[in-house]
Design a protein around this motif. Structure first.
Motif, PDB file in Angstrom:
ATOM      1  N   ARG A 274       0.835  -1.213   0.000  1.00 54.71           N
ATOM      2  CA  ARG A 274       0.000   0.000   0.000  1.00 54.71           C
ATOM      3  C   ARG A 274       0.859   1.247   0.000  1.00 54.71           C
ATOM      4  NH1 ARG A 274      -5.225   0.822   3.818  1.00 54.71           N
ATOM      5  NH2 ARG A 274      -6.046  -0.555   2.195  1.00 54.71           N
ATOM      6  N   GLN A 275       1.924   1.237   0.785  1.00 51.38           N
ATOM      7  CA  GLN A 275       2.835   2.382   0.813  1.00 51.38           C
ATOM      8  C   GLN A 275       3.485   2.603  -0.549  1.00 51.38           C
ATOM      9  OE1 GLN A 275       5.423   1.196   3.998  1.00 51.38           O
ATOM     10  NE2 GLN A 275       4.035   1.906   5.614  1.00 51.38           N
ATOM     11  N   LYS A 276       3.855   1.515  -1.210  1.00 53.97           N
ATOM     12  CA  LYS A 276       4.461   1.628  -2.538  1.00 53.97           C
ATOM     13  C   LYS A 276       3.507   2.298  -3.529  1.00 53.97           C
ATOM     14  CE  LYS A 276       7.606  -2.371  -2.421  1.00 53.97           C
ATOM     15  NZ  LYS A 276       7.902  -3.691  -3.029  1.00 53.97           N
ATOM     16  N   THR A 277       2.262   1.905  -3.484  1.00 45.19           N
ATOM     17  CA  THR A 277       1.286   2.440  -4.435  1.00 45.19           C
ATOM     18  C   THR A 277       1.138   3.955  -4.269  1.00 45.19           C
ATOM     19  OG1 THR A 277       0.074   0.353  -4.482  1.00 45.19           O
ATOM     20  CG2 THR A 277      -1.106   2.316  -5.205  1.00 45.19           C
ATOM     21  N   LEU A 278       0.980   4.400  -3.031  1.00 43.77           N
ATOM     22  CA  LEU A 278       0.794   5.828  -2.793  1.00 43.77           C
ATOM     23  C   LEU A 278       2.097   6.595  -3.001  1.00 43.77           C
ATOM     24  CD1 LEU A 278      -1.579   5.553   0.270  1.00 43.77           C
ATOM     25  CD2 LEU A 278      -2.156   6.539  -1.944  1.00 43.77           C
ATOM     26  N   LEU A 314      -5.091   8.806  -7.448  1.00 43.05           N
ATOM     27  CA  LEU A 314      -6.107   8.482  -6.440  1.00 43.05           C
ATOM     28  C   LEU A 314      -7.364   7.919  -7.089  1.00 43.05           C
ATOM     29  CD1 LEU A 314      -5.642  11.623  -4.173  1.00 43.05           C
ATOM     30  CD2 LEU A 314      -5.027   9.263  -3.599  1.00 43.05           C
ATOM     31  N   LYS A 315      -7.683   8.374  -8.282  1.00 45.21           N
ATOM     32  CA  LYS A 315      -8.844   7.825  -8.993  1.00 45.21           C
ATOM     33  C   LYS A 315      -8.582   6.380  -9.380  1.00 45.21           C
ATOM     34  CE  LYS A 315     -11.921   8.500 -12.948  1.00 45.21           C
ATOM     35  NZ  LYS A 315     -12.254   9.328 -14.136  1.00 45.21           N
ATOM     36  N   GLU A 316      -7.383   6.078  -9.869  1.00 41.02           N
ATOM     37  CA  GLU A 316      -7.051   4.699 -10.219  1.00 41.02           C
ATOM     38  C   GLU A 316      -7.111   3.796  -8.995  1.00 41.02           C
ATOM     39  OE1 GLU A 316      -3.246   4.736 -12.074  1.00 41.02           O
ATOM     40  OE2 GLU A 316      -3.950   5.773 -13.890  1.00 41.02           O
ATOM     41  N   LEU A 317      -6.851   4.368  -7.839  1.00 38.39           N
ATOM     42  CA  LEU A 317      -6.891   3.606  -6.593  1.00 38.39           C
ATOM     43  C   LEU A 317      -8.306   3.484  -6.038  1.00 38.39           C
ATOM     44  CD1 LEU A 317      -4.776   2.215  -4.799  1.00 38.39           C
ATOM     45  CD2 LEU A 317      -4.547   4.348  -3.535  1.00 38.39           C
ATOM     46  N   GLY A 318      -9.234   4.294  -6.580  1.00 34.99           N
ATOM     47  CA  GLY A 318     -10.621   4.228  -6.144  1.00 34.99           C
ATOM     48  C   GLY A 318     -10.997   5.225  -5.075  1.00 34.99           C
ATOM     49  N   LEU A 319     -10.075   6.078  -4.672  1.00 37.67           N
ATOM     50  CA  LEU A 319     -10.372   7.058  -3.623  1.00 37.67           C
ATOM     51  C   LEU A 319     -11.053   8.296  -4.176  1.00 37.67           C
ATOM     52  CD1 LEU A 319      -7.097   6.840  -1.509  1.00 37.67           C
ATOM     53  CD2 LEU A 319      -9.184   5.496  -1.329  1.00 37.67           C
ATOM     54  N   MET A 320     -10.772   8.607  -5.440  1.00 31.76           N
ATOM     55  CA  MET A 320     -11.456   9.702  -6.115  1.00 31.76           C
ATOM     56  C   MET A 320     -12.194   9.153  -7.327  1.00 31.76           C
ATOM     57  SD  MET A 320      -8.871  13.004  -5.833  1.00 31.76           S
ATOM     58  CE  MET A 320     -10.211  14.127  -6.293  1.00 31.76           C
ATOM     59  N   LYS A 321     -13.135   9.946  -7.835  1.00 34.49           N
ATOM     60  CA  LYS A 321     -13.951   9.498  -8.960  1.00 34.49           C
ATOM     61  C   LYS A 321     -14.375  10.711  -9.776  1.00 34.49           C
ATOM     62  CE  LYS A 321     -18.001   9.454  -5.893  1.00 34.49           C
ATOM     63  NZ  LYS A 321     -19.095   8.650  -5.312  1.00 34.49           N
ATOM     64  N   ALA A 413     -18.931  15.011  -2.847  1.00 36.07           N
ATOM     65  CA  ALA A 413     -19.335  13.601  -2.947  1.00 36.07           C
ATOM     66  C   ALA A 413     -19.261  13.090  -4.380  1.00 36.07           C
ATOM     67  CB  ALA A 413     -20.747  13.426  -2.398  1.00 36.07           C
ATOM     68  N   ALA A 414     -19.346  13.973  -5.361  1.00 37.99           N
ATOM     69  CA  ALA A 414     -19.253  13.549  -6.756  1.00 37.99           C
ATOM     70  C   ALA A 414     -17.834  13.152  -7.138  1.00 37.99           C
ATOM     71  CB  ALA A 414     -19.743  14.672  -7.670  1.00 37.99           C
ATOM     72  N   PHE A 415     -16.863  13.539  -6.305  1.00 35.25           N
ATOM     73  CA  PHE A 415     -15.462  13.292  -6.654  1.00 35.25           C
ATOM     74  C   PHE A 415     -14.714  12.416  -5.652  1.00 35.25           C
ATOM     75  CE2 PHE A 415     -16.327  17.671  -8.339  1.00 35.25           C
ATOM     76  CZ  PHE A 415     -16.386  17.304  -9.673  1.00 35.25           C
ATOM     77  N   ILE A 416     -15.280  12.209  -4.463  1.00 38.11           N
ATOM     78  CA  ILE A 416     -14.589  11.462  -3.415  1.00 38.11           C
ATOM     79  C   ILE A 416     -15.438  10.279  -2.986  1.00 38.11           C
ATOM     80  CG2 ILE A 416     -13.626  11.557  -1.077  1.00 38.11           C
ATOM     81  CD1 ILE A 416     -13.213  14.575  -1.503  1.00 38.11           C
ATOM     82  N   ASP A 417     -14.822   9.100  -2.935  1.00 37.52           N
ATOM     83  CA  ASP A 417     -15.503   7.896  -2.441  1.00 37.52           C
ATOM     84  C   ASP A 417     -15.112   7.715  -0.977  1.00 37.52           C
ATOM     85  OD1 ASP A 417     -16.329   5.293  -1.759  1.00 37.52           O
ATOM     86  OD2 ASP A 417     -16.200   4.636  -3.848  1.00 37.52           O
ATOM     87  N   TYR A 418     -15.946   8.223  -0.091  1.00 38.82           N
ATOM     88  CA  TYR A 418     -15.600   8.225   1.324  1.00 38.82           C
ATOM     89  C   TYR A 418     -15.531   6.823   1.914  1.00 38.82           C
ATOM     90  CZ  TYR A 418     -15.887  13.289   1.511  1.00 38.82           C
ATOM     91  OH  TYR A 418     -15.652  14.630   1.315  1.00 38.82           O
ATOM     92  N   GLN A 419     -16.281   5.881   1.342  1.00 35.80           N
ATOM     93  CA  GLN A 419     -16.211   4.512   1.845  1.00 35.80           C
ATOM     94  C   GLN A 419     -14.811   3.938   1.602  1.00 35.80           C
ATOM     95  OE1 GLN A 419     -19.405   1.983   0.525  1.00 35.80           O
ATOM     96  NE2 GLN A 419     -18.480   0.123   1.343  1.00 35.80           N
ATOM     97  N   GLU A 420     -14.250   4.205   0.422  1.00 34.39           N
ATOM     98  CA  GLU A 420     -12.895   3.736   0.140  1.00 34.39           C
ATOM     99  C   GLU A 420     -11.862   4.496   0.972  1.00 34.39           C
ATOM    100  OE1 GLU A 420     -11.823   1.252  -1.767  1.00 34.39           O
ATOM    101  OE2 GLU A 420     -13.909   0.674  -2.145  1.00 34.39           O
ATOM    102  N   VAL A 421     -12.104   5.783   1.181  1.00 29.49           N
ATOM    103  CA  VAL A 421     -11.155   6.591   1.939  1.00 29.49           C
ATOM    104  C   VAL A 421     -11.024   6.083   3.372  1.00 29.49           C
ATOM    105  CG1 VAL A 421     -10.759   8.912   2.904  1.00 29.49           C
ATOM    106  CG2 VAL A 421     -11.478   8.652   0.525  1.00 29.49           C
ATOM    107  N   GLU A 422     -12.109   5.558   3.943  1.00 35.67           N
ATOM    108  CA  GLU A 422     -12.077   5.070   5.319  1.00 35.67           C
ATOM    109  C   GLU A 422     -10.967   4.050   5.541  1.00 35.67           C
ATOM    110  OE1 GLU A 422     -13.538   5.530   8.387  1.00 35.67           O
ATOM    111  OE2 GLU A 422     -14.079   7.428   7.451  1.00 35.67           O
TER     112      GLU A 422
END
Length: 465
Positions: A274-278, A314-321, A413-422
């Motif tokens: 996970r650290q590598k990805t970010l 972050l979008k590729e990771l699913g945290l943003m959309k 909310a249109a740009f951030i997936d808070y469930q994934e961010v948790e």
């Protein structure tokens, strides 16, 4: 000090930029920690150092634009001083090295200023940033300390900023020295940090490198396992396997020039997946932003380039959309990147910040955004010019307090997936920072190359185990 001619030429250029009156330079005083004779390490005002090169407390200077006089005001050390400090260079010896031959006692300065005021001559001064500066301006010119900053001379500020912003070859060489020492500080941390060490222990080792080189820290070191807190100086924690260590440190040379580097590395020998990805997202933002540096490009565009690169990752990771450009324009990325991508650097780590960001980092054509979260912390936005020295420092920060606040407001909310961010709320943060000189052709990395890729960082970390 630089050679005498350097200071003479600097003052000559300044005089050509100003019309009439007196230019007042207020040197710094010793600053007590907890009582008068227990002081912090002395640091001269940077503009005073730039134009006069005299690094002692309790001095001031005037440049009389009409009469062509350059006068240093200060007192030679007396016997009461010498029994404590020993023989040092006299004030006159220091003044001559700066090309100043006209020296008067400190007590004579108020009468010079009073005569100028009586004659209706303008007295230009720079914005005071220390309490004693405000007190002196009140005593000498009758200016209320509460209004002294706004009454500072705009013409004087602009002339100083225009001159100091473009670094000479000698200044670049001095900054290179500072960055090289800063790189040593970073390498020491990466080569010696181990689980069980305290943040304070590692920060002390880093500071030793700066002082051993004859200078000091350019700013208080940020060395923390809580990298999501942008300026964390607590140093209360011990490093643990699986954590990240963020080290933001820089050296200042004896001439007052700074370096400012950040690296983030694992407390153990290797990054987690996970650290590598970010980390790779941040490294790509650094490379993309640095590659876009060139004369004529607004640094605001560099900032948005870094922001979009971070948001894509972050979008590729699913945290943003959603649409990345729309998300960045709205400021949604600031949940993860709350600050600016960089700032000017030179004799101050945030160069000339005491003169006002609106003059240093912006201009008449570009005004600082003061309301949008993320942009209001961008210290540099103006078009780049050859001779600028600056930092590029993108990062990703997962601050639980900010996450909870924005989530409660359902913000962006249109740009951030808070469930994934948790799932990342306890990740902390990553920042990578390098220093650059803007050239005619683009930009030049300052200082020796530091480990930046995951492979380079892990190879360096292996030396600690």
């Amino acid at each position: 000090m630089f050679d005498t001619q350097t200071y003479q030429q600097r003052r000559a250029v300044l005089r050509q930029q100003m019309d009439q009156g007196l230019l007042l330079f207020i040197g710094n005083e010793e600053s007590p920690m907890n009582y008068e004779h227990n002081t912090y390490p002395f640091r001269q005002d940077s503009s005073f150092l730039y134009y006069f090169g005299i690094n002692v407390p309790s001095v001031a200077a005037l440049i009389d634009l009409e009469e062509g006089r350059e006068i240093l005001f200060g007192d030679e050390a007396g016997i009461d001083d010498l029994v404590w400090t020993g023989r040092t260079e006299t004030l006159r010896e220091r003044a001559l090295k700066g090309g100043i031959t006209d020296i008067s006692p400190a007590a004579d300065l108020p009468s010079f200023l009073q005569r100028a005021r009586a004659q209706g001559r303008p007295i230009h001064f720079l914005p005071p940033y220390r309490a004693e500066h405000g007190v002196k301006l009140f005593r000498w010119l009758g200016i209320d300390p509460a209004t002294a900053v706004e009454k500072a001379s705009n013409a004087f500020i602009r002339a100083v900023v225009q001159q100091r912003a473009i670094k000479s070859a000698a200044e670049v060489e001095e900054i290179e020295k500072a960055v090289a020492i800063s790189a040593e500080m970073q390498l020491l941390a990466m080569r010696t940090a181990r689980p069980g060490m305290s943040e304070a222990e590692l920060a002390a080792a880093v500071q030793q490198v700066a002082q051993r080189a004859g200078g000091n820290l350019a700013y208080p070191t940020i060395l923390t396992v809580n990298g999501h807190i942008l300026h964390n100086h607590s140093r209360e924690n011990r490093l643990q396997e699986g954590q990240l260590v963020l080290n933001d440190c820089g050296a200042e040379t004896p001439l007052g020039y700074c370096g400012d580097l950040t690296r983030t590395f694992p407390a153990g020998p290797r990054f987690t997946d996970r650290q590598k990805t970010l980390y790779e997202i941040v490294r790509k933002a650094l490379d993309t932003a640095a590659g876009a540096l060139k004369p004529g490009t607004p640094y605001l565009d560099i900032h948005f380039t870094a922001c979009r690169t971070l948001a894509h990752g972050l979008k590729e990771l699913g945290l943003m959309k959603g649409d990345v450009d729309e998300a960045v324009a709205a400021g949604a990325h600031a949940l993860f990147f709350q600050c600016g991508t960089g700032h000017m650097m030179g004799m101050d780590v945030h160069d000339m910040e005491n003169l006002g960001e609106q003059y240093v980092g912006y201009d008449e054509t570009l005004q600082k955004e003061k309301s949008l979260f993320g942009l209001k912390s961008l210290r540099l936005g103006r078009k780049l010019q050859p001779g600028f020295v600056l930092t590029v420092e993108p990062g990703l920060y997962f601050n639980p307090f900010l996450i909870d606040l924005w989530k409660s407001e359902n913000k962006f909310a249109a740009f951030i997936d808070y469930q994934e961010v948790e799932a990342y709320r306890n990740f902390t943060g990553i920042r990578i920072e390098d220093n650059f000189l803007v050239t005619e052709a683009g930009a030049q990395l300052l200082g020796p190359p530091l480990p930046t890729t995951i492979e380079e960082v892990e190879e360096t970390r292996s030396l600690a185990f």
